[in-house]
Design an enzyme around this catalytic site. Structure first.
Site, PDB file in Angstrom:
ATOM      1  N   HIS A   1       0.823  -1.210   0.000  1.00 31.24           N
ATOM      2  CA  HIS A   1       0.000   0.000   0.000  1.00 31.24           C
ATOM      3  C   HIS A   1       0.859   1.263   0.000  1.00 31.24           C
ATOM      4  CE1 HIS A   1      -3.949   1.780   1.758  1.00 31.24           C
ATOM      5  NE2 HIS A   1      -3.235   2.749   1.203  1.00 31.24           N
TER       6      HIS A   1
ATOM      7  N   HIS B   1       1.265   5.277  -2.086  1.00 30.56           N
ATOM      8  CA  HIS B   1       0.752   6.265  -3.048  1.00 30.56           C
ATOM      9  C   HIS B   1       1.961   6.965  -3.660  1.00 30.56           C
ATOM     10  CE1 HIS B   1      -3.378   5.899  -1.419  1.00 30.56           C
ATOM     11  NE2 HIS B   1      -2.760   5.720  -0.269  1.00 30.56           N
TER      12      HIS B   1
ATOM     13  N   ARG C   1       1.759   8.913  -6.459  1.00 27.71           N
ATOM     14  CA  ARG C   1       1.269  10.215  -6.963  1.00 27.71           C
ATOM     15  C   ARG C   1       1.472  10.469  -8.448  1.00 27.71           C
ATOM     16  NH1 ARG C   1      -1.850  10.328  -2.681  1.00 27.71           N
ATOM     17  NH2 ARG C   1      -0.976  11.217  -0.813  1.00 27.71           N
TER      18      ARG C   1
ATOM     19  N   ASN D   1      -5.265   5.989  -6.704  1.00 26.76           N
ATOM     20  CA  ASN D   1      -5.874   7.326  -6.595  1.00 26.76           C
ATOM     21  C   ASN D   1      -4.932   8.420  -7.103  1.00 26.76           C
ATOM     22  OD1 ASN D   1      -4.173   7.075  -4.350  1.00 26.76           O
ATOM     23  ND2 ASN D   1      -5.466   8.302  -3.017  1.00 26.76           N
TER      24      ASN D   1
ATOM     25  N   ASP E   1      -8.937   2.734  -2.793  1.00 26.00           N
ATOM     26  CA  ASP E   1      -8.359   3.336  -1.590  1.00 26.00           C
ATOM     27  C   ASP E   1      -8.357   4.864  -1.634  1.00 26.00           C
ATOM     28  OD1 ASP E   1      -6.936   3.085   0.990  1.00 26.00           O
ATOM     29  OD2 ASP E   1      -5.446   4.242  -0.116  1.00 26.00           O
TER      30      ASP E   1
ATOM     31  N   ASP F   1       1.192   2.578   3.806  1.00 27.15           N
ATOM     32  CA  ASP F   1       0.272   3.647   3.390  1.00 27.15           C
ATOM     33  C   ASP F   1       1.057   4.945   3.181  1.00 27.15           C
ATOM     34  OD1 ASP F   1      -1.894   5.104   2.612  1.00 27.15           O
ATOM     35  OD2 ASP F   1      -2.995   4.949   4.497  1.00 27.15           O
TER      36      ASP F   1
ATOM     37  N   HIS G   1       2.588  14.193   0.931  1.00 24.07           N
ATOM     38  CA  HIS G   1       1.932  15.469   0.648  1.00 24.07           C
ATOM     39  C   HIS G   1       2.962  16.577   0.777  1.00 24.07           C
ATOM     40  CE1 HIS G   1      -2.168  13.965   0.467  1.00 24.07           C
ATOM     41  NE2 HIS G   1      -2.009  13.335   1.613  1.00 24.07           N
TER      42      HIS G   1
HETATM   43  O1  DOR Z   1      -4.459   9.244   4.935  1.00 19.84           O
HETATM   44  C1  DOR Z   1      -4.694   8.803   3.815  1.00 19.84           C
HETATM   45  N1  DOR Z   1      -4.112   9.327   2.722  1.00 19.84           N
HETATM   46  N2  DOR Z   1      -5.582   7.807   3.676  1.00 19.84           N
HETATM   47  C2  DOR Z   1      -5.992   7.386   2.465  1.00 19.84           C
HETATM   48  O2  DOR Z   1      -6.784   6.467   2.407  1.00 19.84           O
HETATM   49  C3  DOR Z   1      -5.507   8.041   1.237  1.00 19.84           C
HETATM   50  C4  DOR Z   1      -4.205   8.674   1.459  1.00 19.84           C
HETATM   51  C5  DOR Z   1      -3.787   9.614   0.350  1.00 19.84           C
HETATM   52  O3  DOR Z   1      -3.893   9.249  -0.814  1.00 19.84           O
HETATM   53  O4  DOR Z   1      -3.262  10.688   0.654  1.00 19.84           O
END
Ligand code: DOR
Length: 437
Positions: free
Chosen positions: A70, A72, A74, A104, A162, A315, A319
């Site tokens: 899991h 991301h 980006r 996502n 997700d 996860d 950001h």
């Molecule tokens: O905290 C999170 N950030 N939970 C998620 O399910 C998505 C993720 C994100 O894509 O930033």
């Protein structure tokens, strides 16, 4: 691009792979990207062969490289937070040979074209190996199923929406039925959005005190309970992303006891932090699902130890300051974590001894869930290894990080246990300067 390891010798190292029943100190030889010899003095004269590279293993561990279910990354769409190159470099620095990436992105990975684009980019980059996770529904809008056959054919290992939950029971039922045909797990982000509307953190004493709207635990539990029933009804594999509550553990434990093919993962932050971390309105601690209470974290740690929780997943949700340097309510949820995960966990799961359950949860089990050949310390296996210094103390942030983002409350916190080298697909994809001493 990285080079294949032609002749790499780990000398006098503690090799540890619970799936092979292995815990021994000796040499491990990698030739042409494969493990060819293991055992006391196994390297013999090879150490003097031309081109041989010898790594001193004294006081170090060699483990199967990690597999993240899991992350991301980006790309496409938000490369200012992370891109495939920086994300795979961060994964390699965290000890990962494989990283499964959530859909996502912008656009959402709901088509063959996006899946193929991700794999093409990854092939150019080096670092850990990327495995796309396709969306369950078009645009992750929760309505129409994606063409899972095409996603699978293009290389997706699982499907997930997700970031959002598949709220409709009818859509979830069809998703489970459809994915079953392609032997892909359906990964649910379990959140009843009607119960969490406007929520910024866990619902409890701390949210009341801070005047923030809360996300009740039952919003997660309700969806998992429903999905377990659906998965049982249609006979499909079901995996729950980032579980965070004591109720989730109870439901999954019961489902497993009944022999259902239900699996789940937990993140380091849900194991280690509670909603008390939010008291200073630190947006680095805003995450979805939110940090819960100590009783939840304690139950999660226990469930990881006893195997009810199959895997630890990062996860990794990078950001930028744009999304985090703002009011708590407005901030985007998520923590970056690929490079910190092992150091954070070793602290909790016991210093000094190689923790069998941890290796299983970081490598073997997640690989099986995603249908990836599990990295293994075995003669003949492709070298997918991580070299660890279990004693090294380091500070994320002071030690440079590969990720583009810095959104974690663990920056500047001293961790013990450092990844020194990672091999993926027979190649050295990460190496810290401390390897040669
Ligand atoms: O905290 C999170 N950030 N939970 C998620 O399910 C998505 C993720 C994100 O894509 O930033």
């Amino acid at each position: 691009m990285t080079q294949r390891a032609e002749l790499l010798i780990f000398r006098n190292i503690r090799s540890f792979d619970p799936a092979q029943g292995l815990d021994e100190t000796g040499d491990v030889v990698v030739e042409a990207g494969r493990i060819t010899r293991m055992g006391p003095d196994a390297a013999g004269d090879l150490a003097d062969a031309p081109g041989a590279r010898v790594v001193d293993g004294t006081g170090r561990w060699l483990l199967p490289a990690f597999v993240d279910l899991h992350a991301h990354l980006r790309e496409p769409g938000q490369e200012y937070k992370e891109d495939i190159a920086s994300g795979l470099a961060a994964a390699a620095a965290g000890g990962y040979a494989h990283v499964c990436v959530m859909p996502n992105t912008k656009p959402v990975n709901d088509t063959r074209a996006v899946t193929e684009m991700m794999l093409r980019r990854a092939a150019e980059c080096g670092g850990a190996r990327l495995h796309p996770i396709g969306a369950i529904t078009l645009g992750q809008a929760g309505q129409e199923l994606t063409e899972m056959a095409e996603l699978r054919e293009a290389g997706a290992v699982a499907v997930s929406d997700d970031g959002v939950c598949v709220m409709s029971s009818a859509v979830m039922r069809r998703a489970l039925e459809y994915a079953r045909n392609f032997d892909m797990p359906v990964i649910q982000h379990a959140e009843d959005h009607e119960l969490t509307a406007g929520a910024a953190m866990n619902e409890g004493a701390v949210s009341t005190r801070l005047g923030l709207r809360g996300w009740p635990r039952v919003a997660e539990d309700i969806i998992i309970a429903r999905d377990v029933l659906l998965a049982e009804y249609v006979g499909a594999r079901y995996h729950v992303a980032h579980i965070s509550t004591r109720g989730a553990v109870r439901i999954i434990r019961e489902a497993k006891a009944r022999g259902l093919p239900v699996t789940c993962e937990v993140t380091p932050h849900h194991l280690l932090l509670t909603d008390a971390a939010v008291i200073g309105y630190d947006t680095a601690c805003k995450v979805n699902p939110p940090l819960r209470e100590e009783e939840d974290a304690a139950v999660l740690r226990e469930a990881l130890a006893d195997g009810t929780i199959d895997a630890v997943a990062t996860d990794h949700a990078p950001h930028s300051p744009l999304e985090k340097d703002c009011e708590f309510r407005e901030a985007s949820p998520g923590l970056m974590g690929l490079e910190l995960c092992f150091g954070l966990l070793l602290e909790t799961f016991g210093q000094g001894k190689a923790p069998a359950r941890l290796v299983e949860a970081l490598s073997t089990r997640p690989a099986r869930i995603a249908g990836i050949e599990p990295p293994a310390l075995r003669e003949g296996a492709t070298a997918e290894l991580v070299l660890i210094d279990p004693e090294a103390r380091w500070v994320p942030g002071a030690t440079p990080l590969q990720s583009k983002s810095r959104n974690t409350p663990f920056l500047q916190r001293e961790l013990q246990g450092r990844v020194l080298m990672t091999l993926a697909d027979g190649r050295v994809v990460f190496e810290a300067p401390e390897v040669s001493r």
